[in-house]
Scaffold this motif. Structure first.
Motif, mmCIF file in Angstrom:
data_model
loop_
_atom_site.group_PDB
_atom_site.id
_atom_site.type_symbol
_atom_site.label_atom_id
_atom_site.label_comp_id
_atom_site.label_asym_id
_atom_site.label_seq_id
_atom_site.Cartn_x
_atom_site.Cartn_y
_atom_site.Cartn_z
ATOM 1 N N ALA A 357 23.091 76.799 50.279
ATOM 2 C CA ALA A 357 23.734 76.135 49.142
ATOM 3 C C ALA A 357 22.808 75.068 48.579
ATOM 4 C CB ALA A 357 25.066 75.530 49.569
ATOM 5 N N LEU A 393 29.412 75.591 43.327
ATOM 6 C CA LEU A 393 30.164 74.889 44.365
ATOM 7 C C LEU A 393 30.759 73.583 43.842
ATOM 8 C CD1 LEU A 393 27.850 75.622 47.416
ATOM 9 C CD2 LEU A 393 29.741 76.957 46.482
ATOM 10 N N SER A 445 25.440 78.874 45.377
ATOM 11 C CA SER A 445 25.067 79.870 46.380
ATOM 12 C C SER A 445 25.049 81.231 45.707
ATOM 13 C CB SER A 445 26.053 79.864 47.552
ATOM 14 O OG SER A 445 25.571 80.700 48.591
#
Length: 610
Positions: A357, A393, A445
């Motif tokens: 990430a 995210l 991601s």
């Protein structure tokens, strides 16, 4: 049993079945010796069933008439054999897809060899022009409109023939080999309609369950058949949608046939409170709802709602189907589908964990386009034509993911770049976040890379069409071919990019500069606000004037292709990625022209729509 079973082995098997039945229904434990004694004693007092008044109680052993026994065996074989036939037919339907996918695999893998150039003849070109390449009703990547609210994506003509064979198998197996008898011992005399309804209900139910593995496998991103067959994910999504529709049709027939039988026999009120009955009704309702909410019109306009409803309804559908048949059987189909599903999810989690990430830079680069730049792991390598599902995210959208083509950055090593056109939903939310500052930093991601690389290196000539934000894939192919020395020196690589305005060149400027270091022939068609005189006056354009040819208006795809067909004398690969209308137009032209050339021409579509 002792009277009508001539074989001692069959008699013992019958006695054992009798012992098990005694224990199951009365919890009475008896031995084979007990059965032999009871049989010997009763044989002295047998009375023929046809000599007994069935309306009064009988307290003597009865001897079944041989003809009645044979008829009952016949009818039990027909009844139970229908389940065996249904299971066997379901396996054959699954095997049909294995054969078809294997055929696609052979054809696509052949394109990666030099033998592909030799597969050219008048007969082969005729088959390709009329079967494998044409559109179905003039549409494939562009939605086909049957009504303003009724749109769908159609398969190609070749794929539709595969689906037609699949439909034919389902119809044939649905009605094949029913053994209806006038004097049926299970359903009663003159019960042809009732027998047909029961056999149809059972057959349709089992065939519906047989679709579970296909349904899940075709929809999986990590579907092993994608790598094996080298078909695009979009093709498997078409197969997924049609197998789902056929499955629900089978389930609907199963439901209607059983409901009619319950009404006919007056036993509807008896079964309505049974758990298996409730779960069956719930399953068919969920199946219909899944199809309705997955309709193209709804899916395109309310994608996030479609996604949530699809996941929730599908999970409930699986559970209700399991509960419906937990006491009847055929759960192996659901277990197989669940194994495919859990495998796909585990691989997806692994792919996300492998990428990590990292923090990405997201910047606005034109009116409706933004760029995502993110560092990739050293051992995570993209390839031409690949795509990823990106997760932003952010607390409000982290659970969503959308597919986008990626390229290795030309500015920084081990960095990938994604160009995204902002629409509604997820991409619209990112655009709103960018509207304040023009650039943000966010962890992302990437799940992938997915997709099969088009084997352009095996062709003497390559022409790549890109429309708007579809440029990353064709550009990546062109650069990979030119800088990797993948083709012979005499080969030709031509890249054609159609854009709406000059602003698009601004956001793709670094990549175009890299392209100018190669011998790739590049043409850019600008459809709005452009004139030839602007090339010298505009510094953005003038820096490319010796390497790129700029045109005003929409690219005449048919004219370009006909010119290429005339100039080429050896194998030609055509790659498309852009608006559906452009891709469909090019497919139509290729299908119409392939009979007129004496060298190999192959079309590779990299647009992923479903």
């Amino acid at each position: 049993m002792d009277l009508y079973l001539p074989s001692s082995v069959d008699r013992v098997s019958g006695h054992i079945a009798f012992i098990k039945a005694c224990w199951k229904f009365t919890q009475t434990d008896i031995s084979l010796e007990d059965v032999a004694g009871i049989s010997a004693n009763a044989s002295e007092y047998f009375v023929d069933t046809r000599a007994v008044n069935s309306s009064t109680p009988v307290f003597v052993p009865l001897r079944l008439h041989r003809e009645d026994v044979q008829n009952r065996i016949r009818d039990y074989r027909a009844f139970l054999g229908n389940f065996d036939d249904s299971q066997r037919y379901g396996i054959i339907i699954n095997m049909y897809w294995v054969v078809m996918i294997t055929w696609f695999a052979m054809c696509n893998k052949l394109k990666k060899t030099r033998w592909n150039e030799k597969i050219v003849s008048r007969r082969i070109n005729f088959l390709r022009a009329n079967i494998s390449l044409p559109l179905l009703f003039g549409s494939h990547q562009t939605p086909f409109n049957m009504a303003p609210w009724l749109t769908t994506l159609l398969p190609t003509f070749g794929d539709s023939l595969v689906l037609l064979g699949y439909f034919a198998l389902n119809v044939f197996f649905l009605f094949h080999n029913y053994k209806i008898t006038e004097d049926n011992q299970l359903f009663g005399p003159n019960s042809n309609t009732l027998q047909t309804a029961r056999y149809l209900a059972d057959r349709a139910g089992v065939l519906s369950f047989a679709h579970f593995p296909l349904l899940v496998l075709f929809a999986g991103r990590n579907n092993i058949l994608i790598g094996f067959s080298e078909l695009p994910y979009a093709t498997f999504m078409i197969f997924h949608k049609w197998t789902a529709r056929v499955m629900v049709v089978h389930a609907t027939l199963h439901t209607l046939a059983y409901l009619w039988m319950l009404w006919y026999k007056g036993s509807f009120a008896v079964f309505i409170h049974e758990w298996w009955f409730v779960m069956g009704v719930l399953a068919i309702v969920l199946g219909v709802l899944i199809l309705l909410f997955a309709a193209h019109y709804f899916r395109v306009r309310f994608y996030e709602w479609f996604l949530v409803s699809h996941i929730v309804f599908a999970l409930l559908f699986f559970i209700s189907c399991w509960e419906h048949c937990v006491t009847f059987g055929w759960l192996d189909w659901i277990a197989c589908a669940f194994a495919f599903w859990i495998t796909d999810r585990l691989i997806r989690i692994y792919r996300l964990a492998r990428f990590g990430a990292p923090r990405a830079t997201i910047e606005h680069i034109s009116d409706d386009t933004f760029k995502v730049s993110v560092k990739r792991p050293h051992n995570w390598k993209p390839y031409p034509g690949c795509f990823v599902f990106i997760h932003f995210l952010h607390w409000s959208i982290f659970w969503q993911s959308h597919p986008f083509t990626i390229v290795d950055s030309v500015l920084e090593d081990e960095q990938v770049t994604i160009y995204i056109k902002a629409k509604d939903g997820l991409t619209g939310q990112i655009a709103k976040l960018l509207s304040h500052t023009g650039q943000i930093s966010m962890r992302v991601s990437l799940e992938g890379p997915y997709g099969n690389q088009s084997p352009c290196e095996n062709y003497e000539n390559v022409i790549l069409f890109a429309g708007g934000n579809g440029i990353p894939g064709p550009f990546y192919h062109a650069l990979h071919l030119a800088e990797g020395s993948r083709l012979l020196p005499k080969s030709k690589i031509r890249l054609i990019w159609i854009i709406r305005s000059v602003d698009s060149i601004k956001w793709f400027e670094p990549e175009l500069k890299r392209l100018c270091r190669t011998k790739i022939q590049c043409d850019i068609y600008i459809t709005r606000g452009f004139e030839a005189s602007m090339v010298r006056a505009n510094p953005l354009l003038s820096q490319f004037k010796h390497h790129i040819t700029f045109h005003s208006g929409r690219a005449p795809s048919a004219k370009i292709l006909h010119q290429e067909f005339e100039l080429c004398s050896s194998s030609l690969a055509i790659v498309t990625c852009g608006p559906g209308m452009m891709c469909d137009e090019i497919r139509h032209v290729v299908a119409k022209s392939v009979e007129d050339v004496d060298y190999r021409v192959d079309l590779f579509e990299e647009l992923q729509v479903w």
